[in-house]
Design an enzyme around this catalytic site. Sequence first.
Site, mmCIF file in Angstrom:
data_model
loop_
_atom_site.group_PDB
_atom_site.id
_atom_site.type_symbol
_atom_site.label_atom_id
_atom_site.label_comp_id
_atom_site.label_asym_id
_atom_site.label_seq_id
_atom_site.Cartn_x
_atom_site.Cartn_y
_atom_site.Cartn_z
ATOM 1 N N ASN A 107 3.122 11.581 0.678
ATOM 2 C CA ASN A 107 4.344 11.063 0.377
ATOM 3 C C ASN A 107 5.159 10.449 1.815
ATOM 4 O OD1 ASN A 107 7.296 10.784 -0.789
ATOM 5 N ND2 ASN A 107 7.726 12.237 0.889
ATOM 6 N N TYR A 164 5.799 -2.798 5.218
ATOM 7 C CA TYR A 164 6.076 -1.774 4.277
ATOM 8 C C TYR A 164 5.574 -2.379 3.169
ATOM 9 C CZ TYR A 164 8.465 1.650 1.518
ATOM 10 O OH TYR A 164 8.569 2.763 0.983
ATOM 11 N N ALA A 190 3.000 -4.535 2.547
ATOM 12 C CA ALA A 190 1.528 -4.386 2.668
ATOM 13 C C ALA A 190 0.922 -3.190 2.393
ATOM 14 C CB ALA A 190 1.110 -5.075 3.750
ATOM 15 N N LYS A 234 2.287 -0.483 0.895
ATOM 16 C CA LYS A 234 2.650 0.280 -0.618
ATOM 17 C C LYS A 234 1.689 -0.421 -1.451
ATOM 18 C CE LYS A 234 5.378 3.278 0.941
ATOM 19 N NZ LYS A 234 4.731 4.864 0.862
#
Length: 237
Positions: A78, A143, A145, A147
């Site tokens: 996470n 970000y 890219a 995810k």
Amino acid sequence: MRFGGKVAVVTGAAAGIGRCAAEMLAAEGASVIAVDIAEIPYEGITAYKLDVADSAACAAFYEWAVQKFGRIDILVNNAGITRDAMTAKMTDEQWDLVMDVNLKGVFNLTRHFGSHMEREGGGSIINISSVVGEFGNIGQANYAATKSAIYGLTTTWAKEFARKGVPVRVNAVSPGYTMTDILKTVPQDLLDKFAKQTMLGRLGQPEEIAKAILFLASDDASYITGHNLSVNGGMRL
């Protein structure tokens, strides 16, 4: 008590979705190791301070976790950060830092714990992606890219760690806009705009994302692997 006798590792567990997932897993019987680079602010769960971007530190954490608990059954990747900027103005530091935490950090832990689960006869890995990984977002090229890359890792690991017939399941969860501490700093007019982009007309709560994580971690999802579960209230472009 779906997770009685199970051991779970949750990264990015100091707050928000990670904290909710760690607390819910513990409430349902799991022994939980809550991992974060920040201090863990709650009791009753084993805390471990870790920079997931540090490969050597992740290897040491893996050895410590297995020695202390014997086995790890659940890994929730996470931990994640943002360093937003328009692409033309994004610095190398902003790009590299997000890549190191959001992508390399996931790799650093899964290469150890995924192989461990394969040897031990099974397990569940949940990688946290984002609605931004699905749809993109202005000012978040770095970000988005990372995810989006989570999907490729998820499907690849679902094949790799189960290739010998061992039930290691690997799935992703893609939260929509969720009221974590980060989103609480966003102006209300933007929050209202985000809410209107969903079919349900509201933003998500960390507990709603955590419940999806627990479902995929549990035996209730025993025939689900290589899947991305979008939890975004019916997000629309």
